[in-house]
Write a protein that holds these residues in place. Structure first.
Motif, short mmCIF file in Angstrom:
data_model
loop_
_atom_site.label_atom_id
_atom_site.label_comp_id
_atom_site.label_asym_id
_atom_site.label_seq_id
_atom_site.Cartn_x
_atom_site.Cartn_y
_atom_site.Cartn_z
N ALA A 274 5.04 -21.11 -25.26
CA ALA A 274 6.44 -21.34 -24.88
C ALA A 274 6.74 -20.81 -23.49
N GLN A 275 6.23 -19.62 -23.16
CA GLN A 275 6.49 -19.03 -21.85
C GLN A 275 5.43 -19.38 -20.82
N LEU A 276 4.22 -19.67 -21.26
CA LEU A 276 3.14 -19.94 -20.30
C LEU A 276 3.20 -21.36 -19.75
N ALA A 277 3.51 -22.33 -20.61
CA ALA A 277 3.44 -23.74 -20.20
C ALA A 277 4.32 -24.09 -19.00
N PRO A 278 5.54 -23.53 -18.86
CA PRO A 278 6.34 -23.88 -17.68
C PRO A 278 5.77 -23.35 -16.37
N HIS A 279 4.84 -22.40 -16.45
CA HIS A 279 4.38 -21.72 -15.25
C HIS A 279 2.92 -21.97 -14.90
N ARG A 280 2.09 -22.31 -15.89
CA ARG A 280 0.66 -22.44 -15.65
C ARG A 280 0.13 -23.69 -16.34
N ARG A 281 -0.92 -24.27 -15.76
CA ARG A 281 -1.61 -25.39 -16.39
C ARG A 281 -2.45 -24.86 -17.55
N ILE A 282 -2.42 -25.54 -18.67
CA ILE A 282 -3.19 -25.16 -19.84
C ILE A 282 -4.08 -26.32 -20.25
N ASP A 283 -5.37 -26.07 -20.37
CA ASP A 283 -6.31 -27.07 -20.85
C ASP A 283 -6.83 -26.60 -22.20
N LEU A 284 -6.30 -27.19 -23.25
CA LEU A 284 -6.58 -26.73 -24.60
C LEU A 284 -8.07 -26.77 -24.92
N CYS A 285 -8.69 -27.90 -24.71
CA CYS A 285 -10.10 -28.05 -25.07
C CYS A 285 -11.00 -27.19 -24.19
N ALA A 286 -10.74 -27.17 -22.90
CA ALA A 286 -11.58 -26.40 -21.98
C ALA A 286 -11.49 -24.90 -22.25
N SER A 287 -10.32 -24.44 -22.73
CA SER A 287 -10.13 -23.02 -23.00
C SER A 287 -10.58 -22.61 -24.39
N GLY A 288 -10.88 -23.59 -25.24
CA GLY A 288 -11.30 -23.27 -26.59
C GLY A 288 -10.15 -23.00 -27.53
N ILE A 289 -8.96 -23.46 -27.19
CA ILE A 289 -7.78 -23.25 -28.03
C ILE A 289 -7.82 -24.23 -29.20
N ASP A 290 -7.58 -23.72 -30.39
CA ASP A 290 -7.56 -24.57 -31.58
C ASP A 290 -6.17 -25.13 -31.85
N TYR A 291 -5.13 -24.31 -31.60
CA TYR A 291 -3.75 -24.74 -31.84
C TYR A 291 -2.87 -24.20 -30.72
N LEU A 292 -1.89 -25.00 -30.35
CA LEU A 292 -0.96 -24.62 -29.29
C LEU A 292 0.43 -25.10 -29.68
N VAL A 293 1.44 -24.27 -29.40
CA VAL A 293 2.83 -24.65 -29.64
C VAL A 293 3.63 -24.44 -28.35
N ALA A 294 4.63 -25.29 -28.16
CA ALA A 294 5.47 -25.20 -26.96
C ALA A 294 6.81 -25.87 -27.23
N SER A 295 7.78 -25.56 -26.38
CA SER A 295 9.14 -26.10 -26.53
C SER A 295 9.56 -26.88 -25.30
N GLY A 296 10.19 -28.03 -25.52
CA GLY A 296 10.71 -28.80 -24.40
C GLY A 296 11.81 -28.09 -23.66
N HIS A 297 12.63 -27.32 -24.38
CA HIS A 297 13.78 -26.70 -23.71
C HIS A 297 13.38 -25.60 -22.74
N LYS A 298 12.16 -25.12 -22.80
CA LYS A 298 11.67 -24.18 -21.80
C LYS A 298 10.87 -24.89 -20.71
N LEU A 299 10.60 -26.16 -20.93
CA LEU A 299 9.78 -26.95 -20.00
C LEU A 299 10.64 -27.99 -19.28
N TYR A 300 11.92 -27.67 -19.08
CA TYR A 300 12.84 -28.52 -18.32
C TYR A 300 13.16 -29.83 -19.03
N ALA A 301 13.07 -29.81 -20.37
CA ALA A 301 13.41 -30.98 -21.18
C ALA A 301 14.21 -30.53 -22.41
#
Length: 423
Positions: free
Chosen positions: A206-233
């Motif tokens: 929620a806090q990282l996505a508006p500020h940094r690029r995240i590559d789920l597969c490259a980072s080895g992340i299994d699950y990710l959650v985020a909110s549009g209202h923090k991402l300018y939507a």
């Protein structure tokens, strides 16, 4: 009366003709009232709570409204167009977060909290969390094991490794960036640590996505959650992105139409895939808005945005730390990546009163309180709360300097003095 002729190919091309490089926000030029009846330009330092919409996002929603209709089951042209927009939004978000490979689902939810509650019904075992988590990544886990933070990031990783090696866990659930201090966690290292001990990893982005690029597969992340209202939507949509098997095996999050493949008087067959957890009519416009924000950010120079943000954050931190009696909050003593969030306390000052003065006298919007992170605030010695200033795309150097000037006034203003119990 206007006649609208819908051609699916033409209607879908509307989004593609919009300039995706603009970062203009809809609150640009917003003026707010002051206590003396004057108005001034608003200095928004509450992006970490909810960000204003990008104009591009509003344009995408506006272009979808004339042909808005039900998704997936409608035979009319508007339904086909809307269904295609909805599913294209899902694909856009998957690409934005590096999860376009087979075996991953993108499930639309109301927000990050909703997404975490959905996943909590899918996890087949214990969940290990840090005490720094937002309540959204703390309260949903029925089988929660909490690890206190250590003095440094490396020592904290060692504590997590010790916990995971002592007893098996199904999931390590951690924030990507603290919503209190902005400190970024080493996602790749955490993913390797979790997998080494047979656990999967969830990142609350929620806090990282508006500020940094995240590559789920490259980072080895299994699950990710985020909110549009923090991402300018801010149109009421979040996402849960992750491995399909747990999601397909779990009971539907909302039992109802859309989630069900076939229903008889005595039973039901449920869909697999995202539809399994998207019962009822979805927030199509929210999904379109979320995807539009992803398109805008993907088309910009994220490195330049990070550098600009770091300049502003450094200026803010230096200015605040030059004020006598003020302490900025940090979780760890070692240096590391930090997004544009600075929280602070001032000796003898009430955080809520400081925030109120900044708004009434300077037109500055900050957040005061415990930021839905009570265990962390207690660990930082701030059980009475703190003031949080968070930076976003609309933040300027003038905004930074106005905030610092306002805090300088607040620390000597008797209205901001902390009340004692006897008072």
């Amino acid at each position: 009366m206007t006649t609208l002729l819908i051609d699916p190919d033409v209607a879908l091309a509307v989004d593609e003709r919009v300039d995706t490089t603009t970062l203009r926000l809809v609150d640009d030029g917003l003026r707010v009232p002051l206590a003396d009846s004057r108005t001034c330009a608003y200095a928004n330092f509450d992006y970490a709570a909810s960000a204003p919409a990008l104009e591009r996002v509003v344009d995408a929603v506006r272009s979808a409204l004339p042909s808005y209709a039900s998704v997936h089951r409608g035979a009319g042209a508007p339904s086909r167009v809307t269904t295609d927009r909805y599913e294209r939004a899902r694909d856009t978000i998957a690409r934005f977060f590096g999860a376009a490979e087979p075996g991953y689902h993108v499930c639309f939810t109301r927000n990050t909290t909703d997404a975490l509650n959905l996943l909590s019904r899918c996890v087949p075992g214990d969940v290990v969390v840090l005490e720094i988590e937002h309540h959204a990544n703390f309260l949903p886990w029925a089988r929660r094991r909490v690890v206190p933070v250590a003095a440094t990031r490396s020592d904290t990783l060692a504590a997590l490794e010790q916990e995971l090696s002592a007893r098996p866990a199904a999931l390590l659930a951690v924030t990507g960036a603290s919503n209190v201090t902005g400190e970024v966690l080493p996602i790749g290292e955490l993913a390797r640590l979790a997998h080494r001990h047979g656990a999967r990893i969830l990142i609350d982005a929620a806090q990282l996505a508006p500020h940094r690029r995240i590559d789920l597969c490259a980072s080895g992340i299994d699950y990710l959650v985020a909110s549009g209202h923090k991402l300018y939507a801010p149109f009421g949509t979040g996402v849960l992105i992750g491995r399909a098997d747990w999601l397909d095996a779990a009971p539907p999050y909302l039992a109802g139409g859309g989630a069900s493949a076939a229903v008889t008087r005595s039973g039901v067959d449920w869909h697999t895939g995202p539809a399994r957890h998207e019962g009822g009519t979805p927030n199509v416009l929210g999904a379109i808005a979320f995807a539009a924000a992803c398109e805008v950010l993907a088309a910009t120079d994220r490195g330049a945005l990070v550098r600009d943000e770091q300049t502003l954050t450094d200026r803010l931190r230096r200015g605040l730390e030059s004020i006598d009696g003020l302490r900025t909050l940090r979780i760890w003593h070692d240096d590391g990546d930090v997004v544009g969030i600075v929280s602070f306390v001032v000796a003898g000052c009430d955080p809520a009163a400081v925030a109120e003065l900044l708004s009434n006298e300077f037109g500055v919007g900050v957040r005061a309180g415990k930021f839905c992170a009570h265990p962390l605030l207690a660990a930082l010695g701030c059980s009475d709360g703190a003031v949080r200033a968070s930076i976003g795309l609309g933040t300027t150097i003038d905004d930074i300097d106005r905030l610092i000037a306002g805090v300088r006034c607040a620390v000597t203003d008797p209205r901001c003095a902390r009340r004692t119990r006897s008072q």
